[in-house]
Design a protein around this motif. Structure first.
Motif, mmCIF file in Angstrom:
data_model
loop_
_atom_site.group_PDB
_atom_site.id
_atom_site.type_symbol
_atom_site.label_atom_id
_atom_site.label_comp_id
_atom_site.label_asym_id
_atom_site.label_seq_id
_atom_site.Cartn_x
_atom_site.Cartn_y
_atom_site.Cartn_z
ATOM 1 N N LEU A 113 40.287 40.940 36.577
ATOM 2 C CA LEU A 113 39.767 39.497 36.022
ATOM 3 C C LEU A 113 38.525 39.102 36.906
ATOM 4 C CD1 LEU A 113 43.225 37.080 35.884
ATOM 5 C CD2 LEU A 113 41.986 38.175 34.044
ATOM 6 N N PRO A 114 37.714 38.343 36.506
ATOM 7 C CA PRO A 114 36.297 38.650 37.510
ATOM 8 C C PRO A 114 36.297 37.366 38.274
ATOM 9 C CG PRO A 114 36.088 38.326 35.466
ATOM 10 C CD PRO A 114 37.218 38.809 35.297
ATOM 11 N N LEU A 115 36.441 36.393 37.921
ATOM 12 C CA LEU A 115 37.421 35.255 38.817
ATOM 13 C C LEU A 115 37.729 34.929 40.204
ATOM 14 C CD1 LEU A 115 35.913 32.297 38.992
ATOM 15 C CD2 LEU A 115 37.727 31.664 38.033
ATOM 16 N N ALA A 116 39.085 36.046 39.581
ATOM 17 C CA ALA A 116 40.009 36.336 40.876
ATOM 18 C C ALA A 116 38.835 36.947 41.673
ATOM 19 C CB ALA A 116 40.864 37.234 40.602
ATOM 20 N N ILE A 117 38.359 37.764 41.361
ATOM 21 C CA ILE A 117 37.311 39.306 42.227
ATOM 22 C C ILE A 117 35.832 38.344 43.012
ATOM 23 C CG2 ILE A 117 35.321 41.076 41.789
ATOM 24 C CD1 ILE A 117 38.699 42.110 41.660
ATOM 25 N N LYS A 118 36.020 37.486 42.470
ATOM 26 C CA LYS A 118 34.602 36.460 42.953
ATOM 27 C C LYS A 118 35.444 35.566 44.205
ATOM 28 C CE LYS A 118 31.309 36.418 38.822
ATOM 29 N NZ LYS A 118 30.533 34.760 38.153
ATOM 30 N N VAL A 119 36.614 35.027 43.423
ATOM 31 C CA VAL A 119 37.057 34.648 44.963
ATOM 32 C C VAL A 119 38.074 35.178 45.940
ATOM 33 C CG1 VAL A 119 38.967 33.102 45.362
ATOM 34 C CG2 VAL A 119 37.730 32.772 43.205
ATOM 35 N N ILE A 120 37.794 36.058 45.595
ATOM 36 C CA ILE A 120 38.357 36.910 47.306
ATOM 37 C C ILE A 120 37.670 37.540 47.373
ATOM 38 C CG2 ILE A 120 39.835 39.520 47.724
ATOM 39 C CD1 ILE A 120 41.872 36.553 46.903
ATOM 40 N N GLY A 121 36.332 37.660 46.828
ATOM 41 C CA GLY A 121 35.265 38.806 47.276
ATOM 42 C C GLY A 121 34.464 37.409 48.467
ATOM 43 N N GLY A 122 34.292 36.138 47.970
ATOM 44 C CA GLY A 122 33.871 35.386 48.831
ATOM 45 C C GLY A 122 34.721 34.919 50.401
ATOM 46 N N GLU B 21 41.370 43.916 58.617
ATOM 47 C CA GLU B 21 40.682 42.285 58.383
ATOM 48 C C GLU B 21 41.365 42.152 56.182
ATOM 49 O OE1 GLU B 21 40.134 38.952 59.520
ATOM 50 O OE2 GLU B 21 40.406 40.038 61.674
ATOM 51 N N TRP B 22 40.976 42.908 56.322
ATOM 52 C CA TRP B 22 41.449 43.582 54.710
ATOM 53 C C TRP B 22 42.299 43.511 54.055
ATOM 54 C CZ3 TRP B 22 37.383 45.400 50.056
ATOM 55 C CH2 TRP B 22 35.645 44.953 50.863
ATOM 56 N N GLU B 23 43.120 44.596 55.207
ATOM 57 C CA GLU B 23 44.842 44.436 54.987
ATOM 58 C C GLU B 23 45.232 43.467 55.394
ATOM 59 O OE1 GLU B 23 45.376 48.102 57.518
ATOM 60 O OE2 GLU B 23 45.343 49.721 56.171
ATOM 61 N N LYS B 24 44.943 42.377 56.121
ATOM 62 C CA LYS B 24 45.609 40.953 55.913
ATOM 63 C C LYS B 24 45.409 40.457 54.593
ATOM 64 C CE LYS B 24 44.567 40.343 61.350
ATOM 65 N NZ LYS B 24 43.867 40.035 61.789
ATOM 66 N N VAL B 25 44.194 40.020 54.222
ATOM 67 C CA VAL B 25 43.515 40.015 52.897
ATOM 68 C C VAL B 25 44.909 40.429 51.773
ATOM 69 C CG1 VAL B 25 42.341 39.569 50.813
ATOM 70 C CG2 VAL B 25 41.874 39.132 53.269
ATOM 71 N N LEU B 26 45.093 41.837 51.859
ATOM 72 C CA LEU B 26 45.961 42.155 50.948
ATOM 73 C C LEU B 26 46.919 42.045 51.257
ATOM 74 C CD1 LEU B 26 45.554 44.518 48.876
ATOM 75 C CD2 LEU B 26 46.185 45.715 50.571
ATOM 76 N N GLN B 27 47.451 42.190 52.350
ATOM 77 C CA GLN B 27 49.094 41.478 52.547
ATOM 78 C C GLN B 27 49.680 40.451 52.618
ATOM 79 O OE1 GLN B 27 49.301 43.699 56.170
ATOM 80 N NE2 GLN B 27 49.350 46.018 54.704
ATOM 81 N N SER B 28 48.511 39.096 52.610
ATOM 82 C CA SER B 28 48.389 37.744 52.661
ATOM 83 C C SER B 28 50.139 37.091 51.767
ATOM 84 C CB SER B 28 47.983 36.844 52.128
ATOM 85 O OG SER B 28 47.470 35.695 52.694
ATOM 86 N N ASN B 29 50.724 36.671 51.934
ATOM 87 C CA ASN B 29 51.397 35.428 50.947
ATOM 88 C C ASN B 29 50.783 34.563 50.035
ATOM 89 O OD1 ASN B 29 54.255 36.259 52.546
ATOM 90 N ND2 ASN B 29 54.095 34.802 53.274
ATOM 91 N N ALA B 30 49.603 34.326 49.765
ATOM 92 C CA ALA B 30 48.651 33.616 49.072
ATOM 93 C C ALA B 30 48.754 34.344 47.145
ATOM 94 C CB ALA B 30 47.864 33.414 49.180
ATOM 95 N N LYS C 126 29.767 43.655 46.312
ATOM 96 C CA LYS C 126 28.929 42.607 46.129
ATOM 97 C C LYS C 126 29.076 41.024 46.310
ATOM 98 C CE LYS C 126 24.934 40.491 42.778
ATOM 99 N NZ LYS C 126 25.192 40.049 41.122
ATOM 100 N N LYS C 127 30.226 40.667 46.246
ATOM 101 C CA LYS C 127 30.403 39.482 46.655
ATOM 102 C C LYS C 127 31.308 39.358 48.205
ATOM 103 C CE LYS C 127 29.525 36.890 43.087
ATOM 104 N NZ LYS C 127 28.574 36.047 42.896
ATOM 105 N N ALA C 128 31.519 40.102 48.346
ATOM 106 C CA ALA C 128 31.721 40.571 49.750
ATOM 107 C C ALA C 128 30.866 41.301 51.214
ATOM 108 C CB ALA C 128 32.909 41.516 50.369
ATOM 109 N N TYR C 129 29.522 41.292 50.352
ATOM 110 C CA TYR C 129 28.402 41.413 50.815
ATOM 111 C C TYR C 129 28.627 43.044 51.897
ATOM 112 C CZ TYR C 129 27.097 36.728 50.138
ATOM 113 O OH TYR C 129 26.674 35.712 49.241
ATOM 114 N N ILE C 130 29.022 43.779 50.680
ATOM 115 C CA ILE C 130 29.135 45.233 51.138
ATOM 116 C C ILE C 130 27.958 45.896 51.093
ATOM 117 C CG2 ILE C 130 30.729 47.528 51.651
ATOM 118 C CD1 ILE C 130 31.870 44.834 53.130
#
Length: 126
Positions: free
Chosen positions: A81-90, A101-110, A54-58
């Protein structure tokens, strides 16, 4: 505890109204004299996936199927954690609906935490 000392005075002055305090540490809530504590459970993996979509507009079924396995790994890292999901979805909403693109986010050092919550708690308590 530092947080209790920091929050106690402002909360006492707000006694005539309602103050909402969020924390994952029950001792903070009890230490500031919370009258009511509402514990919120973590979301299920399925609910996390739905919120992420929903947050990532999929909305497209093909996108959901193509991104589901990497999306579920992202959901796992968010630990319900819903807030974490919302932030990452945004964040994902700003990216192409592309697996790389999603794999880059998954593998990010963040995602790497510098300190564990126990270390942070010990630092606050000292």
């Amino acid at each position: 505890m530092v947080w209790i000392d920091l929050l106690k005075n402002p909360l006492q002055f707000a006694a005539s109204g309602v103050v909402l305090l969020t924390t994952r540490d029950k001792t903070v809530a009890s230490g500031v004299g919370a009258i009511y504590v509402h514990e919120v459970e973590k979301l299920s993996r399925r609910s996390c996936w739905e919120l992420l979509c929903k947050k990532a507009y999929i909305g497209e079924e093909d996108d959901m199927l193509n991104l589901r396995d990497v999306g579920m790994e992202i959901v796992k890292k968010c630990d319900g954690l819903p807030l974490a999901i919302k932030v990452i979805g945004g964040l994902l909403a700003t990216k192409k609906k592309d697996r790389r693109e999603w794999e880059k986010v998954l593998q990010s050092n963040a995602w790497i935490k510098g300190e564990t919550s126990e270390e942070l708690h010990k630092g606050i308590m000292d």
